[in-house]
Design an enzyme around this catalytic site. Structure first.
Site, mmCIF file in Angstrom:
data_model
loop_
_atom_site.group_PDB
_atom_site.id
_atom_site.type_symbol
_atom_site.label_atom_id
_atom_site.label_comp_id
_atom_site.label_asym_id
_atom_site.label_seq_id
_atom_site.Cartn_x
_atom_site.Cartn_y
_atom_site.Cartn_z
ATOM 1 N N ARG A 112 4.848 16.131 -5.684
ATOM 2 C CA ARG A 112 3.577 16.480 -6.299
ATOM 3 C C ARG A 112 3.640 17.934 -6.738
ATOM 4 N NH1 ARG A 112 -1.379 14.032 -2.662
ATOM 5 N NH2 ARG A 112 -0.434 12.042 -2.108
ATOM 6 N N LYS A 134 -7.448 -5.114 -4.628
ATOM 7 C CA LYS A 134 -6.163 -5.426 -4.014
ATOM 8 C C LYS A 134 -6.072 -6.912 -3.682
ATOM 9 C CE LYS A 134 -4.982 -0.965 -1.873
ATOM 10 N NZ LYS A 134 -4.575 -0.289 -0.619
ATOM 11 N N ASP A 145 0.855 -1.182 0.000
ATOM 12 C CA ASP A 145 0.000 0.000 0.000
ATOM 13 C C ASP A 145 0.895 1.237 0.000
ATOM 14 O OD1 ASP A 145 -2.342 1.613 0.361
ATOM 15 O OD2 ASP A 145 -1.865 1.728 2.492
ATOM 16 N N ARG A 157 -6.035 3.875 -7.965
ATOM 17 C CA ARG A 157 -7.500 3.892 -7.881
ATOM 18 C C ARG A 157 -8.065 2.475 -7.722
ATOM 19 N NH1 ARG A 157 -9.412 8.727 -6.331
ATOM 20 N NH2 ARG A 157 -8.828 10.427 -7.726
ATOM 21 N N THR A 186 -0.294 4.964 1.176
ATOM 22 C CA THR A 186 -0.551 5.906 2.258
ATOM 23 C C THR A 186 -0.465 5.212 3.604
ATOM 24 O OG1 THR A 186 -2.051 7.084 0.781
ATOM 25 C CG2 THR A 186 -2.148 7.624 3.123
#
Length: 1245
Positions: free
Chosen positions: A680, A868, A419, A862, A421
């Site tokens: 970013r 997953k 993952d 997304r 975050t």
């Protein structure tokens, strides 16, 4: 706010600002087609608000809010645990043997077979119970959390999560998790909105805005619920996170509900003081739990292969039992015809002898193997848990192995699915760099360039002395030109000094070393902008407008400040918070907002003072995934109207005016650099509007806002397009999604160890790619394949068209891949969630998966929790590779449970991932040591342990078979019953446990220095069939040497000086002594690293045998039977007993000794080479050539990670330098003065 809560309602009505999203105008039940489904199958749930007692009986009885992740309960433990134990082939065999031991055919006392079986199974079941108990305690910790629940008369009291029922009204305060799926009734804001962080569910860092139904806005305080009654009719429990259909019946009026009114369990309330909600889905019915599965029963690959080894040994057992029974029948028929008085009474002597042989030779199958492995794995887990290097001082947490069954599997991982975050990142944004008016600021060199420059400087320095004078001069000049700014910045950073440069140049980089920022969210270093020095810039207007856009274009709220008059902010996304903090540091402090006014404290360059200015907020066009931009329209104190816009760079660039592209080329270059650093980026632009144009547009936009129907958002977007054009570019801002400490280094080590890493995240594609660069999963020279549905197929929503689109893209990717097959260009695959859903279908995955596996890096964005889990299952089943999934949130539970090994991060986002995991870690960086060190050790330990078990049991069990042949298949047992019982339990158990717990082929430092050693586990070279057969043959040879040496030494000759020959008692004791000494000395040849514990166990086991034999013989003949004083009076005084023991041990171990000599001399493995380098001090001189060679081998084939990026950057810099050097050389040599100098004759004195 009035009422018992004592709080005052927030006065800002956000619905007046927002145009899209959840803030739709009121609509009726008839206007929503989904409302027609209510009452039909799948949409039959009825909830009585504030009346939980009605849900205690059918037909409205729903589960309690208790959530469990355990594998067993009181009722299921015994049957399920017994099933797990007797899934093992050896345990099943010994169960059969124990049953047969109660019959008359058994050669042993029944207790000698039943007791070990009960002990082995009992220990394993106890271990399972203890591990599941720990899961229960963690469940209890979550279920015992408290929340305020309404109990009547407007009174709210603390209630545990597990005590909640459907219909309960709860009050959740700021920064608390929602205990179940709630319907939002009201909040601390007047218009019933709240901010929700769903990172724990979908991985997205942006806050979601939720709103209550207008019918419940009056429920503003605790007392308002004293007589509140309502009925909710909604969909049945399901795993869909983003859908919800229902209606609320309040005072005989039906109000429709939508997903924006639903608050999901494991989400967190943010930026809102409190909310009131009613429980509609509880416990196992919640969407988060529905996205998870029950804890599966996992077995390692070695354990599954061990079953095949047991089958092989069982086949050997059947073979020799068949030989024994056949030989007995033949001998009985041919030799004992005349011995009628010795004939057996049984009608079927062949079958009786076969069953007896099955029990007698049962020692070929090691019953203690399983229990020894269980003990070893528990001890291994304890050592892993106690590793001080896996302890995080910040969180005061350490690694926890929740399931020790998979220890050796940690050493064979080939695929890691992670993952983003909370796992790779901290969910903390930092303002790092910006480009304003075509000039980049804050640009300290990154670690990649710094490392490549170091290597470049060293190489150039060594190369410089081998060149002639002219070449050296030109190369020195080029090196100076190429890296002047970076080298000077590096030296300044390393020295901890400020970089002093001419203010007129634009190559100023940093003002201090890179490290932890003094201000949270702001890690910017550049003297040209800091301390209000931006006011001296020539392009002052553009700089001022850039900071003004940063301070105004947002939805943030200022909150309490500190002693230095610095404010803190709350906003929908962490990027907005970092922008507000940065604007404040640059002198543009946003300090207050009302319904329509925004107040700034700005630094005025003309006066040098801070002035307060207010801007009237006319319109807010908020950010959404479709628009990828946000705009506000404000008017200043002079009445001028400006549109301020920020968004994705490609979106902003498409909307620039012809005269607004002055800085586009330079900004594009800076964007590329920022992207390579993993930042970013958002582009900033503005437009000045005249009053007539704005009034005309505002009437169109106001009309669009009041539109009712599904086309409303499309009309709003079209209206926005009218005004968001002809922009003037100001620049871009770069923020860093801060990685957790040590993530790039950890990924680098994992990549060198041969593992492929896939990133699965719920975030958008751009964010995922930025993180891919930041943690070195992506490189600038990678060929990226983007698997995304085109707009036509996505909007058509036709499965056939979408399949064709994906298949065409995959075919194109495969074609490009085959064309570049001979090149070294690494490949990366970026997949969108919708495309992934199609790619995972049965008729498409055959084309998708081979491409994905061949890519160096795969990033899926997304993706939903179900996706997953699905992709994890697909990778595990289709590739056959050991997969590890790691995550920290409830959205990661599915993939954690599907993977061969599930790792949960015990971070800040709840405990769902940890409770579903096999191993928990405080941070991602510890995964490197867990796998490369402990995984490598555990794999080799368990492999060696199993092979040694096979060897020692064959060496022991076959001597019984040989004796059967020697005695014409009489069924006589060579050894005493106590000898048989002690062999596996006492005399050979402790050394093998020490091997499994303490063995280290190399130290932890060497493991981390040479990660390529880990590939031994991936290739499974220590538990191949060739090694298994080799150890079986070694056991057969050892048993032959032991038996033949003893039988032909003692049987025909006297072994005592008085002429006594050996009987079965003496022969059994002498043979058993040789076995004990041989197998214990054999393990000393296997062990690489000795400790005092291993010495004690190995030599102590041999010594214990002699002690037992002495004291056993000292007992009365009624107890010791044949062993009466066998050592003290018979064997001990006989010199031949000791001589034969020594010679037999040497000869029995000679084949293995020759094997290891030949292997280490001619066919050494990587660990053998490193051991020689370490212990023999080879290659340990000044240059450490062998160490460097082995380290380079680790990095050679790596395509991702920090080292691979440095290598790629180094090659680029070297090639670039060589090209420029060649140009300079040609320029110099083509000049007339150079030609005249080289052509003039040499004058000799």
């Amino acid at each position: 706010m009035s009422g018992s809560s004592g709080r005052r309602k927030r006065k800002i009505k956000w619905s007046k600002l927002y145009s899209y999203g959840c803030f739709r105008p009121p609509y009726t039940v008839d206007s929503d087609p989904s409302q027609q489904l209510l009452g039909q199958p799948g949409f039959s749930r009825v909830v009585f608000c504030n009346e939980p007692q009605l849900h205690k009986a059918k037909p409205y009885k729903y589960p309690k809010n208790y959530v469990s992740t355990t594998k067993y309960n009181i009722v299921t433990f015994l049957p399920k645990a017994l099933f797990e134990q007797f899934r093992r082939v050896a345990n099943l065999y010994f169960l059969l043997a124990a049953v047969l031991s109660t019959t008359k055919v058994t050669p042993f006392n029944p207790i000698s077979l039943i007791a070990p079986l009960v002990f082995v199974v009992g220990v394993s079941m106890t271990k399972e119970a203890v591990e599941d108990w720990h899961r229960f305690l963690q469940d209890l910790n979550v279920n015992s959390r408290t929340v305020k629940a309404h109990v009547g008369d407007g009174l709210f009291i603390e209630k545990t999560w597990q005590g909640l029922r459907v219909g309960d009204v709860v009050k959740v305060n700021k920064n608390e998790y929602f205990p179940s799926d709630l319907l939002l009734l009201s909040s601390s804001f007047e218009d019933g909105i709240c901010y929700v962080e769903t990172m724990n569910l979908d991985g997205e860092t942006n806050l979601k805005v939720k709103r209550s139904s207008e019918a419940t806005l009056d429920l503003a305080n605790d007392q308002a619920f004293s007589d509140f009654k309502a009925t909710i009719r909604c969909e049945d429990p399901n795993p869909h996170l983003y859908t919800f259909v229902g209606n609320l019946e309040l005072k005989n009026v039906t109000h429709p509900l939508c997903p924006a009114t639903l608050l999901l369990r494991d989400s967190k309330l943010r930026n809102t003081d409190y909310i009131y909600g009613v429980v509609i889905f509880s416990g196992p019915d919640t969407k988060a739990v529905r996205n998870s599965t029950r804890s599966p029963s996992k077995r390692s690959r070695i354990e599954r292969k061990m079953d095949l080894v047991i089958y092989l040994l069982f086949s050997m057992l059947l073979l020799i039992s068949l030989i024994t029974s056949t030989g007995f029948a033949v001998f009985l028929k041919s030799e004992m015809v005349e011995w009628w008085y010795l004939s057996l009474q049984d009608n079927n002597p062949f079958f009786i002898q076969f069953v007896r042989a099955l029990i007698l030779y049962g020692y070929l199958i090691p019953i203690s193997l399983y229990v020894s492995i269980e003990v070893v794995k528990v001890l291994q887990a304890m050592l892993i848990n106690k590793d001080i290097e896996l302890y995080d001082e910040v969180t005061c947490k350490s690694v926890q192995t929740r399931t020790s069954n998979l220890n050796e599997e940690l050493g064979q991982v080939e695929m890691i699915l992670t993952d983003k975050t909370g796992t790779l990142t901290c969910n903390q944004m930092e303002f790092r760099k910006c480009s304003i008016a075509g000039i980049s600021y804050g640009g300290n060199i990154n670690k990649i360039d710094r490392a490549a420059s170091k290597r470049m400087n060293v190489e150039v320095e060594s190369y410089r002395f081998s060149m002639d004078e002219c070449e050296a001069a030109s190369q020195s000049f080029e090196m100076f030109e190429f890296s002047l700014a970076d080298v000077s910045a590096e030296k300044a950073a390393l020295a901890g000094q400020k970089l002093v440069q001419n203010s007129s140049t634009e190559c100023s980089r940093i003002s201090s070393v890179e490290g932890e920022p003094a201000i949270k969210g702001f890690n910017f270093r550049d003297d040209r902008l800091m301390n209000k020095k931006w006011s001296y810039r020539s392009n002052l207007f553009d700089v001022t407008m850039f900071f003004r856009v940063m301070a105004l274009c947002h939805t943030g709220i200022p909150v309490e400040g500190d002693q230095n008059h610095k404010l803190k902010y709350e906003a929908e996304s962490p990027e907005e918070v970092s922008f507000l903090i940065a604007a404040q540091e640059f002198g543009f402090q946003f300090f207050h907002r009302s319904q329509s006014i925004m107040f700034l404290k700005e630094f005025d360059p003309s006066s040098g003072k801070v002035v307060e200015r207010k801007y009237k907020l006319l319109n807010l066009l908020e950010f959404c995934s479709a628009r990828k931009r946000m705009s506000i329209i404000v008017s200043n104190e002079d009445g001028e109207v400006f549109l301020l816009c920020k968004g994705a760079d490609n979106i902003i660039f498409d909307r620039l005016a012809d005269n607004g592209r002055s800085y586009q080329q330079a900004t594009t270059l800076h964007l590329s650099n920022y992207a390579e650093d993993g930042f970013r980026t958002l582009a900033f632009a503005y437009r000045k509007l005249d009053a007539v144009e704005y009034d005309k547009w505002n009437s169109i936009f106001t009309k669009a806002k009041t539109t009712i129907g599904p086309e409303r958002e499309e009309i709003l977007i079209e209206a926005s397009e009218i005004i968001e054009k002809d922009l003037i570019l100001l620049g871009v801002a770069a923020v860093e999604d801060k990685l957790q400490k040590g993530v790039p280094e950890c990924i680098d080590k994992l990549a060198q160890a041969g593992m492929k890493i896939w990133l699965l995240t719920g975030d958008k594609k751009e964010t995922a790619i930025n993180i891919g660069f930041a943690c070195s999963l992506l490189r600038q020279d990678m060929r990226q394949f983007h698997l995304i549905l085109d707009k036509e197929s996505a909007t058509s929503n036709q499965l056939k068209e979408m399949k064709e689109d994906i298949l065409n893209q995959l075919e194109g990717f495969q074609k490009v891949k085959s064309e570049e097959g001979n090149k070294d260009t690494p490949l990366a695959l970026i997949v969108d969630g919708k495309a992934l859903e199609i790619a995972l279908r049965s008729d498409v995955k055959a084309q998708f998966l081979p491409l994905a596996v061949d890519c160096a890096s795969v990033i899926c964005c997304r993706v939903s929790p179900k996706q997953k889990a699905l992709i994890t299952r697909l990778v595990k089943e289709q590739t056959g590779k050991t997969t590890l999934a790691i995550g920290d949130g409830a959205n990661d539970v599915g993939m954690i449970q599907e993977a061969d090994i599930g790792v949960g991060i015990s971070g800040m986002e709840g405990m769902q991932a940890v409770m579903a995991s096999d191993i928990s870690l405080p941070q991602f960086r510890f995964l490197g040591r867990l796998l490369i060190v402990h995984g490598h050790w555990c794999y080799k330990r368990i492999s060696k342990m199993i092979l040694y078990f096979v060897y020692k049991n064959i060496a022991f069990g076959l001597t019984l078979f040989y004796y059967e042949i020697y005695t014409s298949f009489s069924g006589e047992v060579l050894y005493d019953d106590w000898y048989m019982a002690l062999f596996n339990v006492i005399l050979t158990s402790l050394p093998v446990i020490s091997l499994g717990v303490l063995e280290q082929d190399v130290s932890s430092e060497v493991c981390l220095k040479f990660p390529a050693l880990y590939q031994q586990g991936q290739k499974n070279i220590f538990f191949t069939w060739s090694r298994i057969i080799g150890w079986i043959l070694n056991g057969i040879l050892a048993s032959l040497v032991i038996f033949l040496a003893n039988i032909y030494t003692f049987s025909p000759n006297a072994f005592r000086k008085d002429g006594n020959v050996a009987d079965i008692t003496h022969l059994g004791a002498m043979t058993y002594t040789c076995i004990i000494c041989t197998v214990n000395c054999q393990i000393s040849l296997i062990i690489t690293r000795f400790t005092w514990i291993q010495h004690l166990f190995i030599w102590g086991s041999i010594f214990i045998w002699y002690i037992f034999l002495f004291f056993y013989g000292a007992l009365s003949p009624a107890i010791s039977k044949r062993g009466f004083r066998v050592l003290a009076e018979a064997l001990g005084p006989a010199p031949i007993y000791w001589i034969v023991t020594l010679l037999v041990v040497v000869v029995a171990l000679l084949p293995y000794f020759l094997h290891i000599v030949i292997q280490r001399s001619f066919y050494p493995l990587d660990d053998h080479v490193i051991q020689e380098m370490k212990y023999c001090r080879k290659g340990m001189g000044d240059n450490n050539l062998m160490w460097e060679r082995e380290q380079n081998n680790s990095v050679m084939m790596t395509q991702i990670g920090f080292s691979a990026r440095v290598d790629a950057r180094f090659r680029f810099m070297k090639e670039h330098l060589n090209q420029k050097t060649e140009l300079i050389y040609r320029s110099v040599t083509s000049r007339p003065i150079f030609r005249s100098l080289t052509s003039s004759p040499v004058v000799v004195d």
